[in-house]
Design an enzyme around this catalytic site. Structure first.
Site, mmCIF file in Angstrom:
data_model
loop_
_atom_site.group_PDB
_atom_site.id
_atom_site.type_symbol
_atom_site.label_atom_id
_atom_site.label_comp_id
_atom_site.label_asym_id
_atom_site.label_seq_id
_atom_site.Cartn_x
_atom_site.Cartn_y
_atom_site.Cartn_z
ATOM 1 N N GLY A 6 42.713 -30.959 67.061
ATOM 2 C CA GLY A 6 41.736 -29.884 67.061
ATOM 3 C C GLY A 6 42.322 -28.614 66.458
ATOM 4 O O GLY A 6 42.348 -28.429 65.240
ATOM 5 N N GLY A 7 42.818 -27.746 67.320
ATOM 6 C CA GLY A 7 43.280 -26.421 66.893
ATOM 7 C C GLY A 7 44.227 -26.453 65.702
ATOM 8 O O GLY A 7 44.106 -25.657 64.768
ATOM 9 N N SER A 59 46.243 -31.246 72.173
ATOM 10 C CA SER A 59 47.377 -30.344 71.929
ATOM 11 C C SER A 59 48.471 -30.968 71.073
ATOM 12 O O SER A 59 49.649 -30.674 71.254
ATOM 13 C CB SER A 59 47.957 -29.824 73.249
ATOM 14 O OG SER A 59 46.985 -29.041 73.936
ATOM 15 N N TRP A 114 37.480 -30.079 63.520
ATOM 16 C CA TRP A 114 37.328 -28.619 63.420
ATOM 17 C C TRP A 114 36.443 -28.046 64.524
ATOM 18 O O TRP A 114 36.346 -26.833 64.674
ATOM 19 C CB TRP A 114 36.761 -28.259 62.038
ATOM 20 C CG TRP A 114 37.824 -28.165 60.973
ATOM 21 C CD1 TRP A 114 39.063 -28.770 60.983
ATOM 22 C CD2 TRP A 114 37.761 -27.416 59.752
ATOM 23 N NE1 TRP A 114 39.751 -28.450 59.844
ATOM 24 C CE2 TRP A 114 38.981 -27.614 59.067
ATOM 25 C CE3 TRP A 114 36.787 -26.613 59.161
ATOM 26 C CZ2 TRP A 114 39.256 -27.025 57.825
ATOM 27 C CZ3 TRP A 114 37.054 -26.031 57.929
ATOM 28 C CH2 TRP A 114 38.284 -26.231 57.270
ATOM 29 N N LYS A 115 35.748 -28.906 65.255
ATOM 30 C CA LYS A 115 34.840 -28.443 66.322
ATOM 31 C C LYS A 115 33.883 -27.392 65.756
ATOM 32 O O LYS A 115 33.474 -27.494 64.601
ATOM 33 C CB LYS A 115 35.657 -27.931 67.512
ATOM 34 C CG LYS A 115 36.694 -28.966 67.983
ATOM 35 C CD LYS A 115 37.293 -28.623 69.312
ATOM 36 C CE LYS A 115 38.301 -29.719 69.699
ATOM 37 N NZ LYS A 115 38.864 -29.534 71.026
ATOM 38 N N GLY A 156 43.239 -28.528 74.028
ATOM 39 C CA GLY A 156 43.205 -27.081 73.862
ATOM 40 C C GLY A 156 44.002 -26.312 74.897
ATOM 41 O O GLY A 156 43.867 -25.092 75.006
HETATM 42 P P1 PGA Z 1 43.259 -29.851 70.475
HETATM 43 O O1 PGA Z 1 41.897 -30.691 70.449
HETATM 44 O O2 PGA Z 1 44.181 -30.473 69.443
HETATM 45 O O3 PGA Z 1 42.854 -28.450 70.114
HETATM 46 O O4 PGA Z 1 43.828 -29.970 71.848
HETATM 47 C C1 PGA Z 1 41.895 -32.081 70.260
HETATM 48 C C2 PGA Z 1 40.492 -32.607 70.351
HETATM 49 O O5 PGA Z 1 39.698 -32.131 71.174
HETATM 50 O O6 PGA Z 1 40.126 -33.527 69.573
#
Ligand code: PGA
Length: 252
Positions: free
Chosen positions: A230-231, A209, A10-11, A169
């Site tokens: 991530g996203g 991504s 989730w950052k 990202g």
């Molecule tokens: P992302 O991030 O899926 O948004 O590209 C992946 C990550 O940094 O673990």
């Protein structure tokens, strides 16, 4: 047979209200045929762990300090994460390496600290765009693997996430052949270092991504044993679709 691991990162996203997404995920995917973990911001680890208690979703942190306690204002130790209910932790994410100067040597020490606290580690490595353009991807990833992974790695406490920095990202992803090349090379290096049994058992995740639209293709690549997302982990519908894609590859 390596069970797939689908990990959300989730950052620095998520307030208490966003835990509703986790509730929805648990309700819609009560029994996924893969391991699922969400690595939450530190402020949500305890509440998310309470919410996920008894479910198939595990909770992780996103980094930990190298020390167990001490005068380190603002930092969080692996034991604190475990105490808050986490079973997993990410170490060595490229955003930590870039924003906080975490070197391979620091990452290896964080990994050992996490193991000492009983946490399962998802350790990230990956090349920059300039390094890929210079044809140095396998060298860079090999060096990170050699120096960030401490002795004592086993499939029960470590997964490696290959995350090309230029794919995080950005909506860009490597080709399947490019991912396969790196994962094959990581597998061979792990096997030669810790032996066939351990090297074949450690799960290798892809991150950068990964989305509902490309997850099935990426997760079908041999030696891709899951994803670090991530996203697309922030919304139950997207993350759930990636879990469904992992389930489809497990059934295939
Ligand atoms: P992302 O991030 O899926 O948004 O590209 C992946 C990550 O940094 O673990």
């Amino acid at each position: 047979m390596r069970q797939k691991l689908i990990a959300g990162n989730w950052k620095m996203h998520g307030l208490g209200a966003d835990l509703a997404q986790v509730g929805t995920l648990i309700a819609t995917h009560p029994d996924p045929p893969c391991d699922v973990v969400i690595c939450a911001p530190a402020t949500l680890v305890h509440r998310m762990a309470q919410l996920c208690d008894g479910s198939c979703v595990a909770v992780g942190g996103q980094t930990c300090h190298v020390a167990a306690t001490g005068a380190h204002t603002g930092d969080i130790s692996a034991a604190m994460l475990a105490d808050a209910g986490a079973s997993h932790v990410i170490v060595g994410h490229s955003e930590r390496r870039a924003d906080h100067g975490e070197t391979d040597a620091i990452v290896a020490t964080q990994c050992r600290a996490a193991w000492d606290a009983g946490l399962f580690v998802i350790l990230c490595i990956g090349e920059s765009e300039a390094e890929r353009d210079a044809g140095r991807t396998l060298d860079v990833v090999g060096r990170q693997l050699a120096h960030s992974v401490p002795d004592g790695a086993t499939p029960h406490r470590l997964a490696i996430a290959y995350e090309p920095i230029w794919a995080i990202g950005t909506g860009r992803t490597p080709t399947s052949d490019q991912i396969a090349e790196v994962h094959n090379s990581m597998r061979a290096e792990l096997s030669s270092r810790i032996g066939e049994a351990g090297g074949q058992g450690i799960r290798l995740l892809y991150g950068g991504s990964m989305k509902p639209g490309n997850a099935a293709e990426i997760l079908a690549i041999p030696d891709v044993d899951g994803g670090l997302i991530g996203g697309a982990s922030l919304k139950a519908a997207d993350f759930g679709a990636i879990i469904a894609a992992a389930a489809a590859t497990a059934a295939a």
